[in-house]
Scaffold this motif. Structure first.
Motif, PDB file in Angstrom:
ATOM      1  N   LEU A 182      34.203  17.395-129.096  1.00  0.00           N
ATOM      2  CA  LEU A 182      33.476  16.093-129.280  1.00  0.00           C
ATOM      3  C   LEU A 182      34.371  15.147-129.535  1.00  0.00           C
ATOM      4  O   LEU A 182      33.978  13.870-129.191  1.00  0.00           O
ATOM      5  CB  LEU A 182      32.454  16.474-130.309  1.00  0.00           C
ATOM      6  CG  LEU A 182      31.357  17.142-129.957  1.00  0.00           C
ATOM      7  CD1 LEU A 182      30.051  17.346-131.271  1.00  0.00           C
ATOM      8  CD2 LEU A 182      30.399  16.349-128.878  1.00  0.00           C
ATOM      9  N   GLU A 183      35.359  15.215-130.403  1.00  0.00           N
ATOM     10  CA  GLU A 183      36.107  14.198-130.449  1.00  0.00           C
ATOM     11  C   GLU A 183      36.786  13.474-129.379  1.00  0.00           C
ATOM     12  O   GLU A 183      36.886  12.218-129.033  1.00  0.00           O
ATOM     13  CB  GLU A 183      37.312  14.499-131.564  1.00  0.00           C
ATOM     14  CG  GLU A 183      38.179  13.710-131.990  1.00  0.00           C
ATOM     15  CD  GLU A 183      37.512  12.069-132.559  1.00  0.00           C
ATOM     16  OE1 GLU A 183      36.552  12.276-133.048  1.00  0.00           O
ATOM     17  OE2 GLU A 183      37.962  11.056-132.259  1.00  0.00           O
ATOM     18  N   TYR A 184      37.292  14.516-128.300  1.00  0.00           N
ATOM     19  CA  TYR A 184      37.833  14.175-127.096  1.00  0.00           C
ATOM     20  C   TYR A 184      36.775  13.460-126.145  1.00  0.00           C
ATOM     21  O   TYR A 184      37.099  12.362-125.928  1.00  0.00           O
ATOM     22  CB  TYR A 184      38.342  15.211-126.221  1.00  0.00           C
ATOM     23  CG  TYR A 184      39.465  15.886-126.540  1.00  0.00           C
ATOM     24  CD1 TYR A 184      40.755  15.023-126.719  1.00  0.00           C
ATOM     25  CD2 TYR A 184      39.554  17.236-126.908  1.00  0.00           C
ATOM     26  CE1 TYR A 184      41.906  15.726-127.016  1.00  0.00           C
ATOM     27  CE2 TYR A 184      40.479  17.977-127.346  1.00  0.00           C
ATOM     28  CZ  TYR A 184      41.922  17.203-127.404  1.00  0.00           C
ATOM     29  OH  TYR A 184      43.135  17.896-127.732  1.00  0.00           O
ATOM     30  N   LYS A 185      35.611  13.743-126.293  1.00  0.00           N
ATOM     31  CA  LYS A 185      34.425  13.326-125.748  1.00  0.00           C
ATOM     32  C   LYS A 185      34.238  11.809-125.942  1.00  0.00           C
ATOM     33  O   LYS A 185      33.950  10.993-125.393  1.00  0.00           O
ATOM     34  CB  LYS A 185      33.410  14.192-125.506  1.00  0.00           C
ATOM     35  CG  LYS A 185      32.355  13.781-124.764  1.00  0.00           C
ATOM     36  CD  LYS A 185      31.063  14.817-124.695  1.00  0.00           C
ATOM     37  CE  LYS A 185      30.106  14.446-123.855  1.00  0.00           C
ATOM     38  NZ  LYS A 185      28.913  15.414-123.718  1.00  0.00           N
ATOM     39  N   ARG A 186      34.175  11.694-127.411  1.00  0.00           N
ATOM     40  CA  ARG A 186      33.924  10.394-127.946  1.00  0.00           C
ATOM     41  C   ARG A 186      35.058   9.320-127.602  1.00  0.00           C
ATOM     42  O   ARG A 186      34.574   8.315-127.050  1.00  0.00           O
ATOM     43  CB  ARG A 186      34.095  10.443-129.452  1.00  0.00           C
ATOM     44  CG  ARG A 186      32.615  10.584-130.293  1.00  0.00           C
ATOM     45  CD  ARG A 186      32.792  10.326-131.821  1.00  0.00           C
ATOM     46  NE  ARG A 186      33.136  11.470-132.488  1.00  0.00           N
ATOM     47  CZ  ARG A 186      32.490  12.641-133.041  1.00  0.00           C
ATOM     48  NH1 ARG A 186      31.228  12.520-132.796  1.00  0.00           N
ATOM     49  NH2 ARG A 186      33.091  13.431-133.338  1.00  0.00           N
ATOM     50  N   GLN A 187      36.192   9.517-127.726  1.00  0.00           N
ATOM     51  CA  GLN A 187      37.340   8.716-127.329  1.00  0.00           C
ATOM     52  C   GLN A 187      37.286   8.497-125.634  1.00  0.00           C
ATOM     53  O   GLN A 187      37.322   7.526-125.352  1.00  0.00           O
ATOM     54  CB  GLN A 187      38.567   9.508-127.299  1.00  0.00           C
ATOM     55  CG  GLN A 187      39.108   9.651-128.856  1.00  0.00           C
ATOM     56  CD  GLN A 187      40.357  10.455-128.999  1.00  0.00           C
ATOM     57  OE1 GLN A 187      41.142  10.596-127.937  1.00  0.00           O
ATOM     58  NE2 GLN A 187      40.684  10.903-129.946  1.00  0.00           N
ATOM     59  N   LYS A 243      33.151   3.344-121.216  1.00  0.00           N
ATOM     60  CA  LYS A 243      32.233   2.290-121.469  1.00  0.00           C
ATOM     61  C   LYS A 243      32.916   0.891-121.497  1.00  0.00           C
ATOM     62  O   LYS A 243      32.503  -0.278-120.871  1.00  0.00           O
ATOM     63  CB  LYS A 243      31.525   2.346-123.143  1.00  0.00           C
ATOM     64  CG  LYS A 243      30.062   3.082-122.715  1.00  0.00           C
ATOM     65  CD  LYS A 243      29.335   3.097-124.305  1.00  0.00           C
ATOM     66  CE  LYS A 243      28.515   4.213-124.307  1.00  0.00           C
ATOM     67  NZ  LYS A 243      28.736   4.968-125.568  1.00  0.00           N
ATOM     68  N   GLU A 303      34.266  21.020-132.550  1.00  0.00           N
ATOM     69  CA  GLU A 303      34.692  19.335-133.135  1.00  0.00           C
ATOM     70  C   GLU A 303      35.464  18.993-132.256  1.00  0.00           C
ATOM     71  O   GLU A 303      34.981  17.740-132.085  1.00  0.00           O
ATOM     72  CB  GLU A 303      34.581  19.677-134.500  1.00  0.00           C
ATOM     73  CG  GLU A 303      34.598  18.140-135.321  1.00  0.00           C
ATOM     74  CD  GLU A 303      32.972  17.670-134.991  1.00  0.00           C
ATOM     75  OE1 GLU A 303      33.025  16.333-134.720  1.00  0.00           O
ATOM     76  OE2 GLU A 303      31.998  18.303-134.989  1.00  0.00           O
ATOM     77  N   SER A 307      34.491   8.516-123.681  1.00  0.00           N
ATOM     78  CA  SER A 307      33.305   8.128-123.588  1.00  0.00           C
ATOM     79  C   SER A 307      33.493   6.308-123.952  1.00  0.00           C
ATOM     80  O   SER A 307      33.158   5.529-123.041  1.00  0.00           O
ATOM     81  CB  SER A 307      32.123   8.448-124.129  1.00  0.00           C
ATOM     82  OG  SER A 307      31.985   9.795-123.850  1.00  0.00           O
ATOM     83  N   ALA A 308      34.058   6.024-124.842  1.00  0.00           N
ATOM     84  CA  ALA A 308      34.122   4.897-125.334  1.00  0.00           C
ATOM     85  C   ALA A 308      35.107   4.245-124.318  1.00  0.00           C
ATOM     86  O   ALA A 308      34.708   2.935-124.265  1.00  0.00           O
ATOM     87  CB  ALA A 308      34.871   4.694-126.885  1.00  0.00           C
TER      88      ALA A 308
END
Lengths: 253, 280
Positions: free
Chosen positions: A235-240, A246, A232, A242-243
């Motif tokens: 994924l949290e690193y990835k979310r940050q 973008k 998890e 990626s945001a």
């Protein structure tokens, strides 16, 4: 003191259009820092400046505090393709940087021979690059990079040309070998997963002209395994990241 | 080591790679058809001669040519020696000069711009036209022959070495620059070995040019050599000997080309290695 320090580097090829503007980066001993960004954003240009192939209009590159701006031959640089010379055997390819530095051929070969097994290349000393698989060639290129300088390395998308399975294999191998040799490394990639899995820090190069726009610390213990890539927290690193990517991409349009 | 498992498929006990038989067989068969064709042509030629479709003084039969070859062999051998020495000397110098020009033009753009057009223009001058001049200037000895061969061989050498040097991958050059390599080291490790393939293709062309060049310059003036022998038997209308000497010239060229191929195999072992398909 940091191993490498990039201070206020600005660069342009033609003196007009800036590719890099006021780039600041540091690399601590044994650290792996990824530089992530859109293609055409100046990542490779940044490496050519750090490697001393291009001289920046302003700013400095410091290696252990020594100014090496525009002076090649100090920091090892690995490009995306392996660039193994087809006419040299593996031992001569990987020991090439030592020979260029003036070491005797036999001595250089002996140094290479010691390290070949650590890079999964035992028994390939007398082979030609064409006889090796893609993954092996890439490991040979990494060994050459390591023999070039144990101080600091620049790796420009070293695994991007490999197929997915080989790439996963290389990540596993790289993490384990890095545990041993602890080479201070800047690592260019456009693969977010790869950046998170391998790095201590991930820096985003963005904007036009390019500068470091964000930095993420990947605060995970080593040795890392594939379990981390499925966690998890990953994924949290990835979310940050990626945001933020973008956001930077939206800026460009 | 597990990662190397599949690699050993083609390796023998010494660990060196052995090529799979598949890649060797077509090369062996490649010799069969041209030989069959050649035999057919010689047979047809013999038939034409035996049937006296062409008078034998104009087209001697293969048997007669073979007989001439045998009877004249000691003489042909002596003349061949002279021609081979001329060819080898001219070739060596032509290759050296061509190589030198290529290095110069690769290193200095000014030299390229100043010399290249002139070198190209120099090739439009017909060899046969300058050969008599060379005889006039340098006499009947070895020198005019060698000069002519230099003129015909340095051009292909220069052009292909130059393009070989220029094809060097700029990224590989950057990689070596990043290692702190000097210009000479980049030449030694990247440009020169990278151009070896071009060198050998050019050398093969140069070898045949050299032999032909030697023969032509012997026609136009000299005391010995296959070309001199050729003009003599021609004026004696000994066409069987004429054909015999043509055969000898071909054989000399073929032997020299064979030597080049052997040298290439020895000096470029990496080009004869079969790519393995193993994965890590």
């Amino acid at each position: 003191m940091s191993v490498l320090e990039i201070k206020n580097v600005s660069f342009s090829y033609d003196g007009k259009k800036r590719i890099l503007e006021d780039v600041n980066l540091t690399l601590e001993r044994g650290e792996l820092v990824s530089i992530l960004g859109a293609s055409g954003g100046g990542k490779t240009t940044l490496f050519s400046v750090i490697a001393g192939l291009n001289r920046p209009q302003t700013g400095q590159v410091l290696l252990n505090g020594e100014d090496i701006t525009g002076r090649p031959g100090r920091i090892s640089y690995m490009l995306q393709k392996d660039h193994l010379l087809p006419y040299y055997t593996i031992e001569d390819n990987v020991s090439l940087p030592l020979v260029i530095r003036g070491m005797k051929k036999q001595e250089a070969r002996a140094r290479a021979a010691e390290l070949l097994p650590h890079f999964g290349l035992a028994g390939t000393a007398k082979d030609y690059p064409a006889q090796l698989s893609g993954g092996m060639r890439q490991r040979a290129a990494l060994l050459r990079t390591y023999l070039f300088s144990g101080e600091a390395a620049l790796l420009d998308e070293p695994f991007s040309a490999l197929d997915t399975l080989t790439k996963a294999d290389m990540h596993r191998w790289y993490l384990s070998v890095m545990e041993e040799i602890r080479l201070s490394t800047f690592f260019i990639t456009h693969d977010i997963d790869e950046a998170i899995l391998l790095s201590d820090r991930v820096c985003l190069l963005g904007g036009r002209p390019g500068s470091i726009r964000a930095e993420f610390k990947i605060d995970e213990p080593r040795p890392r395994t594939e379990d981390f890539a499925l966690s998890e927290r990953f994924l949290e690193y990835k979310r940050q990241i990626s945001a933020k990517l973008k956001e930077l991409a939206a800026e460009r349009h | 080591m597990a990662a190397r498992g599949p690699k050993n498929e083609y390796a023998d006990s010494t660990g060196r790679s052995a090529r799979p038989a598949r890649s060797v067989r077509p090369a062996r068969h490649a010799w069969v058809w041209p030989i069959v064709t050649l035999i057919a042509i010689i047979l047809a030629w013999q038939l034409v001669s035996t049937a006296e479709l062409v008078p034998s003084f104009m087209l001697p039969s293969p048997v007669k040519v073979a007989a001439a070859l045998v009877s004249e062999f000691p003489l042909l051998l002596a003349h061949s020696r002279v021609t081979i020495v001329e060819s080898a000397a001219g070739l060596a110098l032509g290759v050296l000069i061509g190589f030198g020009f290529a290095v110069l033009m690769d290193r200095f753009d000014g030299a390229y711009r100043a010399l290249y057009p002139l070198i190209v223009i120099s090739q439009t001058i017909p060899t046969v036209a300058i050969a008599p001049l060379l005889v006039l200037w340098f006499g009947y000895g070895l020198l005019p022959k060698v000069v002519l061969i230099i003129i015909v061989t340095f051009f292909p050498m220069t052009v292909s070495m130059l393009s070989g040097f220029r094809e060097a991958d700029p990224e590989t050059i950057d990689l070596l620059r990043s290692m702190g390599a000097s210009r000479a080291q980049i030449f030694r490790h990247v440009k020169f070995p990278g151009a070896l393939g071009s060198f050998f293709s050019a050398l093969r062309i140069c070898v045949s040019y050299a032999v032909v060049g030697a023969v032509i310059s012997e026609w136009l003036g000299g005391f010995e050599g296959l070309g001199v022998y050729m003009t003599r038997v021609k004026s004696a209308f000994a066409f069987d000997k004429m054909f015999a000497v043509i055969v000898v010239i071909s054989v000399v060229s073929l032997i020299l080309m064979g030597i080049v191929s052997l040298a290439e195999r020895r000096l470029m072992p990496w080009t004869h290695i079969k790519e393995r398909t193993s994965e890590t």
